[in-house]
Design an enzyme around this catalytic site. Structure first.
Site, mmCIF file in Angstrom:
data_model
loop_
_atom_site.group_PDB
_atom_site.id
_atom_site.type_symbol
_atom_site.label_atom_id
_atom_site.label_comp_id
_atom_site.label_asym_id
_atom_site.label_seq_id
_atom_site.Cartn_x
_atom_site.Cartn_y
_atom_site.Cartn_z
ATOM 1 N N HIS A 1 0.850 -1.184 0.000
ATOM 2 C CA HIS A 1 0.000 0.000 0.000
ATOM 3 C C HIS A 1 0.893 1.245 0.000
ATOM 4 O O HIS A 1 1.979 1.231 0.562
ATOM 5 C CB HIS A 1 -0.877 -0.009 1.261
ATOM 6 N N ASP B 1 -14.868 3.466 7.488
ATOM 7 C CA ASP B 1 -13.753 4.347 7.132
ATOM 8 C C ASP B 1 -14.180 5.324 6.038
ATOM 9 O O ASP B 1 -13.830 6.504 6.084
ATOM 10 C CB ASP B 1 -12.542 3.532 6.671
ATOM 11 N N ARG C 1 -13.982 13.625 8.013
ATOM 12 C CA ARG C 1 -12.718 14.283 8.411
ATOM 13 C C ARG C 1 -12.343 15.380 7.430
ATOM 14 O O ARG C 1 -11.834 16.435 7.810
ATOM 15 C CB ARG C 1 -11.592 13.245 8.477
ATOM 16 N N SER D 1 -7.342 4.342 9.414
ATOM 17 C CA SER D 1 -8.014 4.362 8.114
ATOM 18 C C SER D 1 -7.303 3.417 7.135
ATOM 19 O O SER D 1 -7.929 2.568 6.496
ATOM 20 C CB SER D 1 -8.007 5.804 7.591
ATOM 21 N N LYS E 1 -8.543 -0.718 5.954
ATOM 22 C CA LYS E 1 -8.779 -1.139 4.569
ATOM 23 C C LYS E 1 -7.896 -2.324 4.191
ATOM 24 O O LYS E 1 -8.293 -3.214 3.466
ATOM 25 C CB LYS E 1 -8.537 0.030 3.614
HETATM 26 N N1 URA Z 1 -5.060 7.337 3.094
HETATM 27 C C1 URA Z 1 -6.122 6.729 3.681
HETATM 28 O O1 URA Z 1 -6.580 5.701 3.215
HETATM 29 N N2 URA Z 1 -6.643 7.285 4.779
HETATM 30 C C2 URA Z 1 -6.167 8.418 5.331
HETATM 31 O O2 URA Z 1 -6.693 8.858 6.333
HETATM 32 C C3 URA Z 1 -5.076 9.038 4.721
HETATM 33 C C4 URA Z 1 -4.524 8.470 3.590
#
Ligand code: URA
Length: 418
Positions: free
Chosen positions: A81, A160, A167, A182, A186
């Protein structure tokens, strides 16, 4: 349990229990907590922080708020990621290499938003390639050829999604506990056993300085461990765009050229070897960094990674004649040279400015619903550290709108010191 007590607790700097965090995530996802109550709690977290146990509980609650992909039939899957950047085509290059080394690659990627690009948009610039395939077919593709790259066809971590959007509207994006949970939620929902994260650092990244990047990396490594997913974070530079190309088709062409062994920008080499070697170590396919690095580079030079990429594109409906001959990709109408304003050394090619300009040209989105123009963007022939002569061509703007191209040209993208 009630949300007012939970907000008050975090407002008063107390630790939230697992039950309180689970309650908040579940009820907010089900629309039983209002946005203004969630906003108050998020702001309290932003100001007062969370400890590792709270962050892990938030991560797990968000990860299990929707579908969780079961990849157990594939063996040990190591996911990769990136926290986002400009010109970041690393997934397109690294994942075929990893698959060609016998590690299953089952990756759901996102679309670009704001000044950062997304792998799904890049893949979709290959005519015919489909990123929207059912999960059983996705898993079958990984079983048959060791790799599949698709979009988010499942409802992964909906909590999320809601919190992230909230946010954004209340100036609470730059919070390490919230970013870490976050991202990790994922990753857990996407089914990986082990995770390597590229924590980008610099003007074109979420983390603008090394101190924050290190903090985020440390938190994600710790909560990965607490959640039972071994995690390695690698910090990479995002002060200038990665490689030479920025823009969807242009980045695909650059990735293909790297996989063909035609080019290897130094920063791309550093990132793919750093991330790739760590993925091989996690998968038990390399004993140390040097062995991992050698294997990554070997599978480019022996053509195995390129062949894997071609197999992937063909299997998912893409027209491989474009991969074999990248001249076939549609080009932007105007290809405008950027010339050096003076002789000297390039000291800056700011990733954030380039990212913003590429969105202006149409390569990215401001809102989720925006359409993108695959052919526009930049090719930077010269990078930071290069010495150039006055009027030498530094790169090209690719635009389908003459005026926009000229407006971008009038920006001082390169800073040159005499
Ligand atoms: N990438 C994400 O998936 N979440 C965040 O809060 C910041 C970057």
């Amino acid at each position: 349990m009630n949300i007012l007590d939970i907000i008050a607790k975090k407002r008063d700097k107390q630790e939230l229990s697992k039950e309180e965090i689970d309650f908040f995530v579940k009820e907010y996802t089900n629309n039983n907590i209002t946005d203004y109550q969630a906003a108050a709690l998020v702001m309290a977290i932003y100001i007062n922080g969370m400890n590792d146990v709270e962050i892990t509980n938030l991560t797990t609650a968000m990860a299990y708020s929707g579908d969780v992909l079961d990849l157990s039939s594939l063996g040990e899957v190591v996911d990769k990621h990136s926290t986002g950047g400009v010109g970041d085509k690393i997934t397109l290059i690294l994942m075929p290499i990893i698959a060609s080394l016998g590690i299953p690659v089952a990756k759901m990627s996102g679309r670009g938003l704001g000044f950062t690009g997304g792998t799904v948009d890049k893949l979709e610039s290959i005519p015919g390639y489909t990123t929207n395939i059912p999960v059983d077919k996705f898993i079958q593709n990984v079983k048959e050829m060791g790799i599949s790259l698709i979009g988010q066809t499942l409802n992964l971590a909906p909590a999320d999604k809601k919190l992230y959007a909230l946010r954004d509207t209340i100036s609470c994006t730059e919070s390490i506990p919230l970013i870490a949970s976050s991202i990790m939620s994922k990753k857990i929902a996407a089914g990986a056993n082990k995770i390597v994260i590229d924590v980008t650092c610099g003007s074109g990244a979420f983390m603008k300085n090394m101190e924050d990047a290190k903090k985020l990396a440390d938190v994600m490594t710790r909560i990965g461990k607490l959640a039972g997913k071994e995690t390695i974070c690698v910090i990479t530079d995002m002060n200038e765009p990665v490689g030479h190309a920025v823009g969807n088709t242009l980045e695909v062409i650059e990735a293909i050229d790297v996989l063909k062994g035609k080019i290897m920008p130094k920063d791309v080499e550093n990132i793919i070897t750093e991330l790739g070697a760590n993925m091989l170590i996690l998968a038990g396919k390399a004993k140390n960094f040097d062995e991992g690095k050698a294997k990554i580079l070997e599978n480019i030079s022996n053509g195995k990674a390129y062949n894997k990429f071609v197999e992937l594109i063909q299997k998912q409906g893409g027209d491989i004649s474009y991969i074999e001959n990248t001249e076939k990709f549609e080009k932007a109408k105007y290809i405008i040279p950027i010339k050096a304003s003076k002789s000297g050394k390039i000291v800056s090619l700011d990733a954030y400015t380039v990212g913003k300009m590429s969105v202006y040209l149409g390569a990215g989105r401001i809102k989720k619903e925006d359409k993108i123009d695959a052919s526009v963007g930049f090719v930077f022939e010269k990078k930071v550290g290069d010495t150039v002569l006055k009027d030498e061509i530094l790169g090209y703007i690719h635009s389908n709108d003459k005026e926009k191209g000229e407006n971008v040209l009038s920006q001082e993208l390169y800073i040159i010191q005499e």
